[in-house]
Design a protein around this motif. Structure first.
Motif, PDB file in Angstrom:
ATOM      1  N   GLY A  19       0.814  -1.205   0.000  1.00  0.00           N
ATOM      2  CA  GLY A  19       0.000   0.000   0.000  1.00  0.00           C
ATOM      3  C   GLY A  19       0.849   1.257   0.000  1.00  0.00           C
ATOM      4  O   GLY A  19       2.045   1.221   0.263  1.00  0.00           O
ATOM      5  N   ALA A  20       0.215   2.394  -0.302  1.00  0.00           N
ATOM      6  CA  ALA A  20       0.926   3.658  -0.409  1.00  0.00           C
ATOM      7  C   ALA A  20       0.528   4.664   0.659  1.00  0.00           C
ATOM      8  O   ALA A  20       1.134   5.710   0.776  1.00  0.00           O
ATOM      9  N   TRP A  21      -0.507   4.344   1.442  1.00  0.00           N
ATOM     10  CA  TRP A  21      -1.046   5.287   2.416  1.00  0.00           C
ATOM     11  C   TRP A  21      -0.875   4.764   3.837  1.00  0.00           C
ATOM     12  O   TRP A  21      -0.887   3.568   4.074  1.00  0.00           O
ATOM     13  N   CYS A  22      -0.786   5.660   4.785  1.00  0.00           N
ATOM     14  CA  CYS A  22      -0.687   5.296   6.203  1.00  0.00           C
ATOM     15  C   CYS A  22      -2.077   4.916   6.710  1.00  0.00           C
ATOM     16  O   CYS A  22      -3.043   5.643   6.494  1.00  0.00           O
ATOM     17  N   GLY A  23      -2.184   3.783   7.373  1.00  0.00           N
ATOM     18  CA  GLY A  23      -3.462   3.333   7.917  1.00  0.00           C
ATOM     19  C   GLY A  23      -3.931   4.141   9.108  1.00  0.00           C
ATOM     20  O   GLY A  23      -5.101   4.085   9.470  1.00  0.00           O
ATOM     21  N   GLN A  24      -3.068   4.927   9.717  1.00  0.00           N
ATOM     22  CA  GLN A  24      -3.438   5.721  10.884  1.00  0.00           C
ATOM     23  C   GLN A  24      -3.821   7.149  10.526  1.00  0.00           C
ATOM     24  O   GLN A  24      -4.857   7.628  10.941  1.00  0.00           O
ATOM     25  N   GLU A  44      -4.205   1.116  18.596  1.00  0.00           N
ATOM     26  CA  GLU A  44      -5.473   1.433  17.937  1.00  0.00           C
ATOM     27  C   GLU A  44      -5.615   0.725  16.595  1.00  0.00           C
ATOM     28  O   GLU A  44      -4.618   0.474  15.920  1.00  0.00           O
ATOM     29  N   PRO A  45      -6.838   0.463  16.181  1.00  0.00           N
ATOM     30  CA  PRO A  45      -7.052  -0.086  14.835  1.00  0.00           C
ATOM     31  C   PRO A  45      -6.783   0.983  13.785  1.00  0.00           C
ATOM     32  O   PRO A  45      -6.815   2.179  14.080  1.00  0.00           O
ATOM     33  N   PRO A  46      -6.517   0.580  12.554  1.00  0.00           N
ATOM     34  CA  PRO A  46      -6.306   1.549  11.475  1.00  0.00           C
ATOM     35  C   PRO A  46      -7.599   2.271  11.146  1.00  0.00           C
ATOM     36  O   PRO A  46      -8.690   1.747  11.358  1.00  0.00           O
ATOM     37  N   ARG A  47      -7.488   3.462  10.631  1.00  0.00           N
ATOM     38  CA  ARG A  47      -8.656   4.265  10.262  1.00  0.00           C
ATOM     39  C   ARG A  47      -8.769   4.466   8.753  1.00  0.00           C
ATOM     40  O   ARG A  47      -9.841   4.793   8.255  1.00  0.00           O
ATOM     41  N   PHE A  48      -7.664   4.278   8.027  1.00  0.00           N
ATOM     42  CA  PHE A  48      -7.641   4.490   6.578  1.00  0.00           C
ATOM     43  C   PHE A  48      -7.140   3.238   5.876  1.00  0.00           C
ATOM     44  O   PHE A  48      -6.258   2.551   6.375  1.00  0.00           O
ATOM     45  N   CYS A  49      -7.679   2.962   4.684  1.00  0.00           N
ATOM     46  CA  CYS A  49      -7.202   1.855   3.859  1.00  0.00           C
ATOM     47  C   CYS A  49      -5.847   2.228   3.277  1.00  0.00           C
ATOM     48  O   CYS A  49      -5.669   3.339   2.769  1.00  0.00           O
ATOM     49  N   VAL A  50      -4.879   1.324   3.353  1.00  0.00           N
ATOM     50  CA  VAL A  50      -3.536   1.612   2.855  1.00  0.00           C
ATOM     51  C   VAL A  50      -3.465   1.594   1.326  1.00  0.00           C
ATOM     52  O   VAL A  50      -2.486   2.037   0.760  1.00  0.00           O
ATOM     53  N   HIS A  51      -4.494   1.094   0.663  1.00  0.00           N
ATOM     54  CA  HIS A  51      -4.498   1.017  -0.800  1.00  0.00           C
ATOM     55  C   HIS A  51      -5.218   2.178  -1.460  1.00  0.00           C
ATOM     56  O   HIS A  51      -4.784   2.657  -2.498  1.00  0.00           O
ATOM     57  N   CYS A  52      -6.314   2.639  -0.873  1.00  0.00           N
ATOM     58  CA  CYS A  52      -7.111   3.664  -1.553  1.00  0.00           C
ATOM     59  C   CYS A  52      -7.365   4.914  -0.710  1.00  0.00           C
ATOM     60  O   CYS A  52      -7.992   5.846  -1.184  1.00  0.00           O
ATOM     61  N   ARG A  54      -9.362   5.427   1.628  1.00  0.00           N
ATOM     62  CA  ARG A  54     -10.729   5.619   2.108  1.00  0.00           C
ATOM     63  C   ARG A  54     -10.780   5.434   3.616  1.00  0.00           C
ATOM     64  O   ARG A  54     -10.062   4.630   4.179  1.00  0.00           O
ATOM     65  N   ARG A  55     -11.677   6.172   4.276  1.00  0.00           N
ATOM     66  CA  ARG A  55     -11.934   5.952   5.692  1.00  0.00           C
ATOM     67  C   ARG A  55     -12.564   4.579   5.826  1.00  0.00           C
ATOM     68  O   ARG A  55     -13.442   4.200   5.058  1.00  0.00           O
ATOM     69  N   MET A  56     -12.114   3.821   6.805  1.00  0.00           N
ATOM     70  CA  MET A  56     -12.660   2.481   7.003  1.00  0.00           C
ATOM     71  C   MET A  56     -13.676   2.495   8.132  1.00  0.00           C
ATOM     72  O   MET A  56     -13.638   3.341   9.027  1.00  0.00           O
ATOM     73  N   VAL A  57     -14.591   1.540   8.076  1.00  0.00           N
ATOM     74  CA  VAL A  57     -15.548   1.328   9.147  1.00  0.00           C
ATOM     75  C   VAL A  57     -14.836   0.447  10.171  1.00  0.00           C
ATOM     76  O   VAL A  57     -14.364  -0.636   9.838  1.00  0.00           O
ATOM     77  N   VAL A  58     -14.740   0.928  11.407  1.00  0.00           N
ATOM     78  CA  VAL A  58     -14.002   0.214  12.448  1.00  0.00           C
ATOM     79  C   VAL A  58     -14.958  -0.177  13.565  1.00  0.00           C
ATOM     80  O   VAL A  58     -15.752   0.644  14.029  1.00  0.00           O
ATOM     81  N   GLN A  59     -14.881  -1.436  13.970  1.00  0.00           N
ATOM     82  CA  GLN A  59     -15.677  -1.920  15.092  1.00  0.00           C
ATOM     83  C   GLN A  59     -14.719  -2.517  16.116  1.00  0.00           C
ATOM     84  O   GLN A  59     -13.888  -3.367  15.783  1.00  0.00           O
ATOM     85  N   VAL A  60     -14.845  -2.046  17.360  1.00  0.00           N
ATOM     86  CA  VAL A  60     -13.990  -2.529  18.439  1.00  0.00           C
ATOM     87  C   VAL A  60     -14.855  -3.232  19.474  1.00  0.00           C
ATOM     88  O   VAL A  60     -15.864  -2.685  19.922  1.00  0.00           O
ATOM     89  N   THR A  61     -14.463  -4.455  19.821  1.00  0.00           N
ATOM     90  CA  THR A  61     -15.121  -5.212  20.887  1.00  0.00           C
ATOM     91  C   THR A  61     -14.058  -5.522  21.941  1.00  0.00           C
ATOM     92  O   THR A  61     -12.867  -5.300  21.698  1.00  0.00           O
ATOM     93  N   PRO A  62     -14.436  -6.062  23.081  1.00  0.00           N
ATOM     94  CA  PRO A  62     -13.425  -6.372  24.098  1.00  0.00           C
ATOM     95  C   PRO A  62     -12.337  -7.343  23.630  1.00  0.00           C
ATOM     96  O   PRO A  62     -11.211  -7.276  24.098  1.00  0.00           O
TER      97      PRO A  62
END
Length: 81
Positions: A19-24, A44-52, A54-62
């Motif tokens: 990928g070309a983009w930072c996931g954070q 933390e989970p990534p917020r951006f797709c490293v390929h395109c 785009r903002r990603m949909v993130v779901q965090v559970t315990p």
């Protein structure tokens, strides 16, 4: 498609295409210093797709987090190391 236990800083990256983009922060990996992003990716989970970028949909559970790009699929990672 779900890529289990992928690296937090490379959410939907594949071995041959990191990928070309930072996931954070979503900025180009070739530009700037991403040391802070790498530290944040450990917690933390990534917020951006490293390929395109785009903002990603993130779901965090315990027990896990899931980040989904509408074009490149999902990645799931356990929060228990």
């Amino acid at each position: 498609m779900v890529f289990a236990d992928a690296g937090a800083h490379e959410p939907v990256a594949r071995a041959g295409d990191p990928g070309a983009w930072c996931g954070q922060c979503g900025l180009a990996l070739a530009e700037g210093d991403h040391a802070g992003c790498a530290r944040r990716a450990e917690l933390e989970p990534p917020r951006f797709c490293v390929h395109c970028r785009r903002r990603m949909v993130v779901q965090v559970t315990p027990g896990t987090w899931t980040a989904t790009c509408s074009r490149h699929g999902s990645v799931e990672r356990s929060t228990w190391h």
